[in-house]
Design an enzyme around this catalytic site. Sequence first.
Site, PDB file in Angstrom:
ATOM      1  N   PRO A  90      37.498  20.824  86.855  1.00 13.43           N
ATOM      2  CA  PRO A  90      38.553  20.546  85.751  1.00 13.43           C
ATOM      3  C   PRO A  90      37.807  20.243  84.376  1.00 13.43           C
ATOM      4  O   PRO A  90      38.606  20.260  83.359  1.00 13.43           O
ATOM      5  CB  PRO A  90      39.165  19.427  86.452  1.00 13.43           C
ATOM      6  N   GLU A 118      33.874  14.636  95.158  1.00 12.18           N
ATOM      7  CA  GLU A 118      33.907  14.352  93.870  1.00 12.18           C
ATOM      8  C   GLU A 118      33.117  15.335  92.884  1.00 12.18           C
ATOM      9  O   GLU A 118      33.030  15.377  91.729  1.00 12.18           O
ATOM     10  CB  GLU A 118      33.099  13.029  93.589  1.00 12.18           C
ATOM     11  N   ARG A 156      42.505  42.412  89.707  1.00 12.60           N
ATOM     12  CA  ARG A 156      43.776  43.533  89.636  1.00 12.60           C
ATOM     13  C   ARG A 156      43.565  44.098  88.123  1.00 12.60           C
ATOM     14  O   ARG A 156      44.335  45.105  87.955  1.00 12.60           O
ATOM     15  CB  ARG A 156      44.904  42.684  89.721  1.00 12.60           C
ATOM     16  N   ASP A 171      51.647  43.059  81.670  1.00 12.13           N
ATOM     17  CA  ASP A 171      52.030  41.518  82.287  1.00 12.13           C
ATOM     18  C   ASP A 171      51.873  40.565  81.260  1.00 12.13           C
ATOM     19  O   ASP A 171      51.343  40.671  80.134  1.00 12.13           O
ATOM     20  CB  ASP A 171      50.830  41.218  83.154  1.00 12.13           C
TER      21      ASP A 171
END
Length: 259
Positions: A90, A118, A156, A171
Amino acid sequence: MSLRCTLITLFPDMIRDVLNTSMLYRAREKGLLEAQTVNLRDFAEDRHHVADDHPYGGGAGMVLKPEPIFHALSRLKEADPDLRLILPTPQGRTFTQHAAEEMSRETRRMVFLCGHYEGVDERVRAAFHPEEYSIGDYVLTGGELASLVMIDAAVRLIPGVLGDPESARHDSFSTGLLDWPHYTRPAEFQGLSVPPVLLSGNHEAIARWRRRESLRSTLAKRPDLLGKAVLSEGDRQILEELAAENTIRRKSHESVESH
Ligand SMILES: C[S@@+](CC[C@H](N)C(=O)[O-])C[C@H]1O[C@@H](n2cnc3c(N)ncnc32)[C@H](O)[C@@H]1O
């Protein structure tokens, strides 16, 4: 060209199921994706194959130990010194469609080091300098899903993976705008009908309608994208019309409410 991916993980089953399903499975069958898992536990030195331990300094959670990761990465680097190491976290820079496009053209083997608990012992960063990617501002349990998200988004875009490459070209984000609305049969369902232009067979009119609807969706849902999108004079004219429509709709809504 095929994308070569290795995922280092404590939970290979979680990854295998996804690799064996739908588009990723088809890409592997066609030889356009080569993906394998490396079980971190196989590189743990103790007889119980423990790959995590308590954090120094105390506190909640466990940390992935450095030794199994160092051993696994060293082994992979011996086999392929030129590999590209990616750490889903993150704390990384946000993974975007642009990053997916760039990854889809990668010729080096990509190694995804899936953290858990963690996260990984900080010395892994210091020794291996991985590229750090986040898939969004929220915290997952592990890096497996994040790695699969990145691989899926990249694969993709490889020519030959999707039945019709045109579908990836329009897209959301690929054009700088959100995608237009899609409809399929039946033309009428529970009193809801498909916009007549889509049934007209007039390709130019359909293309114009799609562009307008892409602009409409982007203006309504992600106006922040419009600042970076490549827009023609015609697009700007449409945006003005759509903004005027919105103003009229808002005013009539307000006048209905005030009565
Ligand atoms: C519970 S998270 C650890 C979060 C870490 N303590 C922090 O706050 O930065 C466990 C693992 O999940 C993965 N992960 C969690 N959220 C992610 C995200 N938004 N993007 C990419 N990977 C993520 C990473 O591999 C991370 O090491």
